[in-house]
Design a protein around this motif. Structure first.
Motif, short mmCIF file in Angstrom:
data_model
loop_
_atom_site.label_atom_id
_atom_site.label_comp_id
_atom_site.label_asym_id
_atom_site.label_seq_id
_atom_site.Cartn_x
_atom_site.Cartn_y
_atom_site.Cartn_z
N PRO A 32 2.44 -10.81 12.03
CA PRO A 32 3.44 -9.76 12.28
C PRO A 32 4.78 -10.12 11.66
CG PRO A 32 2.25 -10.32 14.29
CD PRO A 32 1.91 -11.37 13.28
N GLN A 33 5.53 -9.10 11.21
CA GLN A 33 6.84 -9.31 10.62
C GLN A 33 7.91 -8.61 11.45
OE1 GLN A 33 5.77 -7.35 6.87
NE2 GLN A 33 6.00 -9.30 5.81
N VAL A 92 -0.97 -1.64 11.87
CA VAL A 92 -1.53 -2.13 13.14
C VAL A 92 -1.38 -3.64 13.30
CG1 VAL A 92 -3.17 -0.24 13.39
CG2 VAL A 92 -3.83 -2.28 12.10
N TYR A 93 -1.14 -4.35 12.20
CA TYR A 93 -0.97 -5.80 12.26
C TYR A 93 0.50 -6.21 12.39
CZ TYR A 93 -5.77 -5.76 10.56
OH TYR A 93 -7.12 -5.52 10.42
N GLY A 94 1.39 -5.20 12.43
CA GLY A 94 2.80 -5.52 12.54
C GLY A 94 3.46 -5.84 11.21
N ILE A 128 3.83 9.79 4.25
CA ILE A 128 3.50 8.65 3.41
C ILE A 128 2.07 8.21 3.69
CG2 ILE A 128 5.89 7.86 3.17
CD1 ILE A 128 5.33 5.71 5.25
N TYR A 129 1.41 7.75 2.65
CA TYR A 129 0.02 7.30 2.75
C TYR A 129 -0.04 5.86 2.25
CZ TYR A 129 -0.32 12.38 2.73
OH TYR A 129 -0.12 13.71 3.00
N TRP A 130 -0.62 4.97 3.05
CA TRP A 130 -0.66 3.57 2.66
C TRP A 130 -2.03 2.97 2.86
CZ3 TRP A 130 2.01 4.98 7.24
CH2 TRP A 130 1.49 4.48 8.43
N ILE A 131 -2.25 1.88 2.14
CA ILE A 131 -3.45 1.05 2.29
C ILE A 131 -2.96 -0.35 2.60
CG2 ILE A 131 -5.49 0.09 1.17
CD1 ILE A 131 -5.62 2.58 -0.56
N GLY A 132 -3.44 -0.93 3.70
CA GLY A 132 -2.95 -2.24 4.10
C GLY A 132 -1.50 -2.13 4.52
#
Length: 216
Positions: free
Chosen positions: A24-25, A34-36, A120-124
């Protein structure tokens, strides 16, 4: 024996998987996955933004000025606004790997108070596409536009209309979302949820400069 091995292996597997998960950052004002992790273009800047043919010509310079404001705040060029190649066809944002600004003539009646919307659309943790919609629709009850817009061109002496939205200030806010920034209702942020009528919120404060420089 098999059950005993299973009890030993399962905790070991869980530990290994946890060790492989992204760390997480600090959010720095950005949307997180979802991983922060912060969601951004990860150095893939400037972001090329196209204008749909629905965007009025008199607002093109305001959009360019809004992009320049973010450049001044970050110390680098974050946006490339394409003005000589309009996107034509239906006003219909879709996942097509092209970032487009639309002047939307239809809007959900239960969301008429929404001045604009950026998807916005993101991957990872990397943004792959962003589309901006400016609310140019008409209220079906009053038959009047939900919003009137204006732009204070440099050197202009034309008085601004009453109860209208500064289009440059609105686009500055939405471009913040394109970068991955979320709403921030404090510290005079340009990312505040609501832009009041006749508010020339076109200067990016230190809190937003710090936020964007955290990632870019």
């Amino acid at each position: 024996m098999r059950k005993y091995l299973a009890f030993l292996l399962l905790p070991l597997l869980a530990t290994l998987l946890q060790g492989c998960a992204p760390k997480p950052q600090e959010d720095c004002g950005f949307v997180q996955n979802v991983y922060g992790e912060r969601i951004s273009w990860k150095g893939e800047v400037p972001v090329t933004m196209y204008l749909h043919e629905s965007v009025p010509a008199e607002y093109v310079r305001a959009i360019e000025s809004a992009a320049g404001t973010w450049q001044d705040a970050s110390g680098k060029k974050l946006f490339n606004i394409v003005t000589n190649q309009r996107v034509s066809g239906p006003i219909n944002p879709q996942k097509d790997s092209k970032n487009v600004i639309y002047y939307f003539n239809t809007w959900e009646s239960d969301k008429g108070s929404e001045q604009a919307r950026t998807s916005i659309y993101w991957i990872g943790d990397q943004i792959k596409e962003a589309d901006m919609r400016i609310n140019a629709a008409t209220n079906p009850v009053t038959k009047l536009p939900y919003f009137a817009y204006y732009w204070n061109q440099p050197g202009s002496t034309t008085p601004e209309p009453a109860n209208a939205i500064n289009i440059e200030a609105l686009v500055i806010h939405e471009l913040g979302h394109v970068l991955g920034l979320k709403h921030k209702d404090k510290d005079a942020s340009v990312m505040a949820t609501y832009l009041a009528s006749n508010t020339d919120r076109t200067n990016i404060p230190d809190t937003d400069r710090s936020a964007v420089q955290c990632e870019y």
